[in-house]
Design a protein around this motif. Structure first.
Motif, mmCIF file in Angstrom:
data_model
loop_
_atom_site.group_PDB
_atom_site.id
_atom_site.type_symbol
_atom_site.label_atom_id
_atom_site.label_comp_id
_atom_site.label_asym_id
_atom_site.label_seq_id
_atom_site.Cartn_x
_atom_site.Cartn_y
_atom_site.Cartn_z
ATOM 1 N N HIS A 91 7.765 -33.408 55.600
ATOM 2 C CA HIS A 91 9.087 -33.431 56.239
ATOM 3 C C HIS A 91 9.180 -32.415 57.369
ATOM 4 C CE1 HIS A 91 11.759 -35.628 53.070
ATOM 5 N NE2 HIS A 91 10.701 -36.331 53.452
ATOM 6 N N ALA A 92 10.101 -32.711 58.292
ATOM 7 C CA ALA A 92 10.239 -31.862 59.481
ATOM 8 C C ALA A 92 10.646 -30.429 59.135
ATOM 9 C CB ALA A 92 11.253 -32.482 60.434
ATOM 10 N N ASP A 93 11.352 -30.249 58.016
ATOM 11 C CA ASP A 93 11.806 -28.889 57.683
ATOM 12 C C ASP A 93 10.801 -28.131 56.808
ATOM 13 O OD1 ASP A 93 11.996 -30.122 55.228
ATOM 14 O OD2 ASP A 93 14.086 -29.579 54.858
ATOM 15 N N ALA A 94 9.626 -28.721 56.566
ATOM 16 C CA ALA A 94 8.699 -28.129 55.588
ATOM 17 C C ALA A 94 8.215 -26.737 56.009
ATOM 18 C CB ALA A 94 7.498 -29.057 55.362
ATOM 19 N N THR A 95 7.920 -26.553 57.298
ATOM 20 C CA THR A 95 7.384 -25.251 57.717
ATOM 21 C C THR A 95 8.406 -24.148 57.467
ATOM 22 O OG1 THR A 95 5.949 -26.285 59.337
ATOM 23 C CG2 THR A 95 6.405 -23.955 59.649
ATOM 24 N N ASP A 96 9.656 -24.390 57.867
ATOM 25 C CA ASP A 96 10.698 -23.363 57.659
ATOM 26 C C ASP A 96 10.840 -23.055 56.170
ATOM 27 O OD1 ASP A 96 11.223 -23.207 60.331
ATOM 28 O OD2 ASP A 96 12.977 -24.531 60.280
ATOM 29 N N ARG A 97 10.849 -24.083 55.366
ATOM 30 C CA ARG A 97 11.036 -23.870 53.922
ATOM 31 C C ARG A 97 9.831 -23.133 53.310
ATOM 32 N NH1 ARG A 97 13.116 -28.808 50.656
ATOM 33 N NH2 ARG A 97 13.421 -27.103 49.187
ATOM 34 N N LEU A 98 8.624 -23.473 53.794
ATOM 35 C CA LEU A 98 7.427 -22.778 53.296
ATOM 36 C C LEU A 98 7.437 -21.304 53.695
ATOM 37 C CD1 LEU A 98 4.714 -25.487 54.038
ATOM 38 C CD2 LEU A 98 5.223 -24.539 51.774
ATOM 39 N N VAL A 99 7.852 -21.035 54.925
ATOM 40 C CA VAL A 99 7.908 -19.642 55.386
ATOM 41 C C VAL A 99 8.819 -18.834 54.455
ATOM 42 C CG1 VAL A 99 8.800 -18.149 57.235
ATOM 43 C CG2 VAL A 99 7.335 -20.103 57.795
ATOM 44 N N GLU A 100 9.951 -19.436 54.109
ATOM 45 C CA GLU A 100 10.903 -18.733 53.230
ATOM 46 C C GLU A 100 10.269 -18.481 51.855
ATOM 47 O OE1 GLU A 100 13.592 -17.994 50.283
ATOM 48 O OE2 GLU A 100 12.921 -20.075 50.412
ATOM 49 N N GLY B 36 1.380 -33.095 56.710
ATOM 50 C CA GLY B 36 1.643 -32.119 55.636
ATOM 51 C C GLY B 36 0.807 -30.861 55.825
ATOM 52 N N LEU B 37 -0.466 -31.041 56.138
ATOM 53 C CA LEU B 37 -1.347 -29.874 56.355
ATOM 54 C C LEU B 37 -0.939 -29.125 57.619
ATOM 55 C CD1 LEU B 37 -3.811 -28.081 55.810
ATOM 56 C CD2 LEU B 37 -5.217 -29.824 56.955
ATOM 57 N N ALA B 38 -0.587 -29.862 58.678
ATOM 58 C CA ALA B 38 -0.179 -29.191 59.930
ATOM 59 C C ALA B 38 1.052 -28.312 59.663
ATOM 60 C CB ALA B 38 0.129 -30.226 61.014
ATOM 61 N N ASN B 39 2.000 -28.828 58.891
ATOM 62 C CA ASN B 39 3.200 -28.039 58.577
ATOM 63 C C ASN B 39 2.845 -26.792 57.780
ATOM 64 O OD1 ASN B 39 4.888 -29.778 59.924
ATOM 65 N ND2 ASN B 39 5.349 -31.015 58.117
ATOM 66 N N LEU B 40 1.885 -26.940 56.863
ATOM 67 C CA LEU B 40 1.454 -25.781 56.074
ATOM 68 C C LEU B 40 0.757 -24.749 56.967
ATOM 69 C CD1 LEU B 40 0.899 -24.326 53.340
ATOM 70 C CD2 LEU B 40 -1.208 -25.681 53.190
ATOM 71 N N LEU B 41 -0.140 -25.216 57.830
ATOM 72 C CA LEU B 41 -0.869 -24.290 58.709
ATOM 73 C C LEU B 41 0.107 -23.530 59.620
ATOM 74 C CD1 LEU B 41 -3.967 -26.505 59.603
ATOM 75 C CD2 LEU B 41 -3.999 -24.381 58.289
ATOM 76 N N ALA B 42 1.153 -24.219 60.071
ATOM 77 C CA ALA B 42 2.145 -23.542 60.920
ATOM 78 C C ALA B 42 2.839 -22.430 60.133
ATOM 79 C CB ALA B 42 3.162 -24.564 61.440
ATOM 80 N N ALA B 43 3.107 -22.699 58.849
ATOM 81 C CA ALA B 43 3.763 -21.664 58.025
ATOM 82 C C ALA B 43 2.817 -20.486 57.802
ATOM 83 C CB ALA B 43 4.197 -22.264 56.690
ATOM 84 N N LEU B 44 1.527 -20.755 57.641
ATOM 85 C CA LEU B 44 0.563 -19.658 57.462
ATOM 86 C C LEU B 44 0.498 -18.819 58.732
ATOM 87 C CD1 LEU B 44 -2.426 -21.297 55.505
ATOM 88 C CD2 LEU B 44 -0.263 -20.389 54.671
ATOM 89 N N GLU B 45 0.499 -19.520 59.876
ATOM 90 C CA GLU B 45 0.424 -18.794 61.144
ATOM 91 C C GLU B 45 1.665 -17.904 61.315
ATOM 92 O OE1 GLU B 45 -1.534 -20.957 64.373
ATOM 93 O OE2 GLU B 45 0.163 -20.379 65.620
ATOM 94 N N ARG B 46 2.835 -18.457 60.971
ATOM 95 C CA ARG B 46 4.073 -17.681 61.174
ATOM 96 C C ARG B 46 4.164 -16.480 60.244
ATOM 97 N NH1 ARG B 46 8.929 -21.870 61.480
ATOM 98 N NH2 ARG B 46 10.025 -20.197 60.439
ATOM 99 N N THR B 47 3.597 -16.605 59.059
ATOM 100 C CA THR B 47 3.732 -15.515 58.078
ATOM 101 C C THR B 47 2.513 -14.591 58.070
ATOM 102 O OG1 THR B 47 2.799 -17.006 56.433
ATOM 103 C CG2 THR B 47 5.203 -16.822 56.493
ATOM 104 N N GLY B 48 1.439 -15.005 58.737
ATOM 105 C CA GLY B 48 0.228 -14.176 58.746
ATOM 106 C C GLY B 48 -0.602 -14.289 57.473
#
Ligand SMILES: NC(=O)c1ccc[n+]([C@@H]2O[C@H](COP(=O)([O-])OP(=O)(O)OC[C@H]3O[C@@H](n4cnc5c(N)ncnc54)[C@H](O)[C@@H]3O)[C@@H](O)[C@H]2O)c1
Length: 325
Positions: free
Chosen positions: A53-62, A98-110
């Motif tokens: 889903h489009a909101d997955a990265t934001d939710r994963l970061v949280e 799904g993986l792209a959204n996860l990778l974006a969350a990893l990048e944002r959180t370090g």
């Protein structure tokens, strides 16, 4: 360690969750429960997020920040080859987006440690007996393509950022480490044979005229408990720094034919299953066995369990489930 496990309510993910829990790691599970089973994870924290889903990265970061996550194991994906042929775009959305959204969350959180579930499906129909990691990958269905694209995405992000990742290419996963974590889907050889047996039907062998000793296809069956432990080894290797090698086959290095699997299940059941012979299925290579030199040399992992152990655990889990019903 504080580990986020995507797809942790699934068959393989829940085995890894249990091993991590047993050794005292903190675990948080992200799963959309499309194929997850809540009882597999008990009271552990579960965040219901659809990674595509489009909101997955934001939710994963949280979630990553709230649980101070330092490592991720990414299982969440769709895995049915036939379904991927019928719904390719959906498979790309689920597995690649799904993986792209996860990778974006990893990048944002370090967060810089990732273990990825890949598959021997990336190899397609290799023309050799033992498959090494560096042969040409030519997947023959959308499912295999999504896994290979996932590996490429991870490689590119590793090259550009501080991400350290290990990609594990599973061969034929079977058996059960704990009865309550059993594979409930009837898609692989062991559950298919046991399901037919429970319905009073003989197992079917698709092709008994292959160029193998007994004429049936040979695969490398790895016990899910061994496979789960490979993830723990991978997490520990990542905690020690960037691995020298990042893509590994996970198998036993031994082949078993379809007939040998049926014989092992017969032994575990204590009675003889007599198979029927059907036509060959399209796209079945005669042999597919993992070369496991790399994972043993680099990570020190080796499968402990064999075919008889897998069969016994699958039969015990099926009996346990039948008793619960
Ligand atoms: N089982 C095998 O034989 C095998 C072989 C090779 C590779 N793999 C890979 O291993 C991983 C785990 O497989 P499994 O057998 O445990 O499958 P599974 O279906 O039991 O587990 C996958 C889990 O991911 C969840 N999930 C799926 N899509 C999601 C999404 N978009 N967002 C959030 N959660 C989602 C499901 O609810 C499920 O709990 C998959 O990536 C699969 O491709 C499995």
């Amino acid at each position: 360690m504080s580990v986020l496990v995507t797809g942790g309510a699934g068959y393989i993910g829940s085995h890894v969750v249990r091993l991590l829990e047993q050794r005292g790691d903190d675990v948080v599970i992200v799963d959309n429960m499309s194929n997850g089973i809540a009882s597999r994870i008990g009271e552990l924290p579960l965040e219901q997020i659809d990674l595509s889903h489009a909101d997955a990265t934001d939710r994963l970061v949280e979630v990553i920040e709230r649980y101070s996550v330092d490592s991720v194991v990414h299982f969440a994906a769709k895995k049915q080859v036939g379904e991927s042929v019928q719904r390719p775009l959906w498979y790309y959305q689920q597995n690649v987006t799904g993986l792209a959204n996860l990778l974006a969350a990893l990048e944002r959180t370090g967060v810089d440690r990732l273990v990825f579930s890949s598959s021997a499906a990336v190899y397609g129909m290799p023309d050799r007996l033992m498959v090494e990691e560096d042969i040409d990958c030519r997947p023959i269905n959308p499912y295999g393509q999504t896994k290979l694209i996932g590996e490429w995405m991870i490689d590119d992000v590793m090259a550009a950022t501080g991400l350290n990742a290990i990609k594990l290419r599973y061969f034929n996963v079977a058996g059960t480490g704990w009865n309550d974590l059993a594979d409930t889907a009837v898609m692989n050889l062991f559950p298919i044979v046991l399901d037919r047996d429970a319905r009073g039907l003989a197992p079917v062998i698709f092709g008994a005229d292959y160029d193998t000793d007994d004429g049936t296809c040979i695969r490398d069956y790895v016990h899910v408990k061994d496979l789960a432990l490979a993830h723990v080894y991978a997490l520990d290797a990542l905690a020690a720094g960037r691995p020298r090698v990042s893509t590994f086959n996970v198998g036993t290095g031994q082949g078993a034919s379809v007939r040998e699997v049926i014989d092992a299940l017969s032994d575990a059941l204590g009675r003889t299953l007599t198979p029927e012979i059907g036509d060959r299925r399209a796209g079945d290579p005669p042999r597919l066995i993992a070369d496991v030199t790399a994972i043993s040399t680099e990570l020190g992992w080796k499968a402990e369990y064999g075919l008889a152990d897998i069969a016994k655990s699958a039969v015990a889990a099926a009996a346990w489930r039948a008793a619960q019903a």
